[in-house]
Design an enzyme around this catalytic site. Structure first.
Site, PDB file in Angstrom:
ATOM      1  N   CYS A  55      10.552   0.734  -2.649  1.00 33.42           N
ATOM      2  CA  CYS A  55      11.156   1.403  -1.507  1.00 33.42           C
ATOM      3  C   CYS A  55      12.558   1.855  -1.915  1.00 33.42           C
ATOM      4  O   CYS A  55      13.333   1.048  -2.455  1.00 33.42           O
ATOM      5  CB  CYS A  55      11.222   0.444  -0.314  1.00 33.42           C
ATOM      6  N   ASP A  62       6.149  -1.633  -3.170  1.00 35.06           N
ATOM      7  CA  ASP A  62       5.062  -1.075  -2.379  1.00 35.06           C
ATOM      8  C   ASP A  62       3.830  -1.025  -3.277  1.00 35.06           C
ATOM      9  O   ASP A  62       3.932  -0.699  -4.467  1.00 35.06           O
ATOM     10  CB  ASP A  62       5.404   0.338  -1.897  1.00 35.06           C
ATOM     11  N   VAL A  77      -6.271  15.527 -18.332  1.00 31.82           N
ATOM     12  CA  VAL A  77      -5.325  14.452 -18.585  1.00 31.82           C
ATOM     13  C   VAL A  77      -6.035  13.315 -19.321  1.00 31.82           C
ATOM     14  O   VAL A  77      -7.173  12.973 -19.005  1.00 31.82           O
ATOM     15  CB  VAL A  77      -4.658  13.943 -17.293  1.00 31.82           C
ATOM     16  N   GLU A  78      -5.378  12.756 -20.299  1.00 31.04           N
ATOM     17  CA  GLU A  78      -5.918  11.616 -21.045  1.00 31.04           C
ATOM     18  C   GLU A  78      -5.642  10.352 -20.233  1.00 31.04           C
ATOM     19  O   GLU A  78      -4.533  10.151 -19.746  1.00 31.04           O
ATOM     20  CB  GLU A  78      -5.255  11.554 -22.432  1.00 31.04           C
ATOM     21  N   SER A  79      -6.637   9.498 -20.062  1.00 28.45           N
ATOM     22  CA  SER A  79      -6.560   8.393 -19.105  1.00 28.45           C
ATOM     23  C   SER A  79      -5.542   7.320 -19.471  1.00 28.45           C
ATOM     24  O   SER A  79      -4.889   6.766 -18.585  1.00 28.45           O
ATOM     25  CB  SER A  79      -7.936   7.762 -18.886  1.00 28.45           C
ATOM     26  N   HIS A  96       6.627   6.863  -0.177  1.00 34.85           N
ATOM     27  CA  HIS A  96       5.209   7.027  -0.524  1.00 34.85           C
ATOM     28  C   HIS A  96       4.837   8.506  -0.676  1.00 34.85           C
ATOM     29  O   HIS A  96       4.170   8.897  -1.638  1.00 34.85           O
ATOM     30  CB  HIS A  96       4.304   6.415   0.542  1.00 34.85           C
ATOM     31  N   GLU A  97       5.260   9.295   0.305  1.00 39.75           N
ATOM     32  CA  GLU A  97       4.917  10.715   0.307  1.00 39.75           C
ATOM     33  C   GLU A  97       5.485  11.415  -0.927  1.00 39.75           C
ATOM     34  O   GLU A  97       4.826  12.278  -1.519  1.00 39.75           O
ATOM     35  CB  GLU A  97       5.462  11.387   1.577  1.00 39.75           C
TER      36      GLU A  97
END
Length: 164
Positions: A55, A62, A77-79, A96-97
């Site tokens: 936060c 969070d 994207v490579e994992s 969060h957003e």
């Protein structure tokens, strides 16, 4: 040069035992490779159940499950790099957003996908859970229209939340 050799040259994290985990937000850890199936469209989905960030006001952690779905264009994207990238949010303070939009925009910059969506399902804090959803469809294509339709209808049937 064989495909496997070229792929190994492009990806520095996969199979590397000496990888250092980033201590703060680091989009530079993301790596991409070529989509070998340009002739058809398909979804790739990542479920990331151990996402954490901080936060920005209280510094409290969070926790969330992050869902990333995309239709690849030329790059994917490579994992392992995605795992390290998401880990880099562990000490990052943002709402969060903001985290979800940052993740989506970094992946767009890396891959230029036809379509992508990022959905964070955060565990409750103070009795409220926050589930930000963002998406993007390539401008001027059918994917732009799909992005609007999915945004309009993304949560028509919300799941039963049982304290996650």
């Amino acid at each position: 040069m064989r495909n496997e050799e070229r792929l190994k040259d492009d990806l520095s994290l996969l199979g590397n035992q000496g990888v250092k985990y980033p201590t703060d937000y680091d989009p530079n850890v993301l790596e991409a490779f070529d989509n070998k199936h340009l002739d058809n469209d398909y979804f790739v989905k990542f479920n990331c159940p151990e996402f954490t960030s901080l936060c920005p006001i209280t510094g409290q952690p969070d926790f969330a499950t992050i869902y990333i779905s995309y239709v690849p264009n030329i790059k994917m994207v490579e994992s392992k790099s995605l795992k390290l990238y998401l880990f880099s949010f562990r000490n990052h303070g943002d709402f969060h957003e903001d985290c979800m939009n940052i993740i989506m925009k970094d992946l767009i910059k890396l891959m230029d996908p036809k379509y992508i969506e990022v959905w964070g399902k955060f565990t409750p804090r103070g009795g409220i859970s926050i589930d930000p959803y963002c998406n993007y469809g390539m401008k001027g294509t059918k994917w732009e229209h799909l992005a609007w339709e999915r945004l309009k209808h993304h949560d028509l049937y919300p799941e039963k939340v049982d304290n996650r």
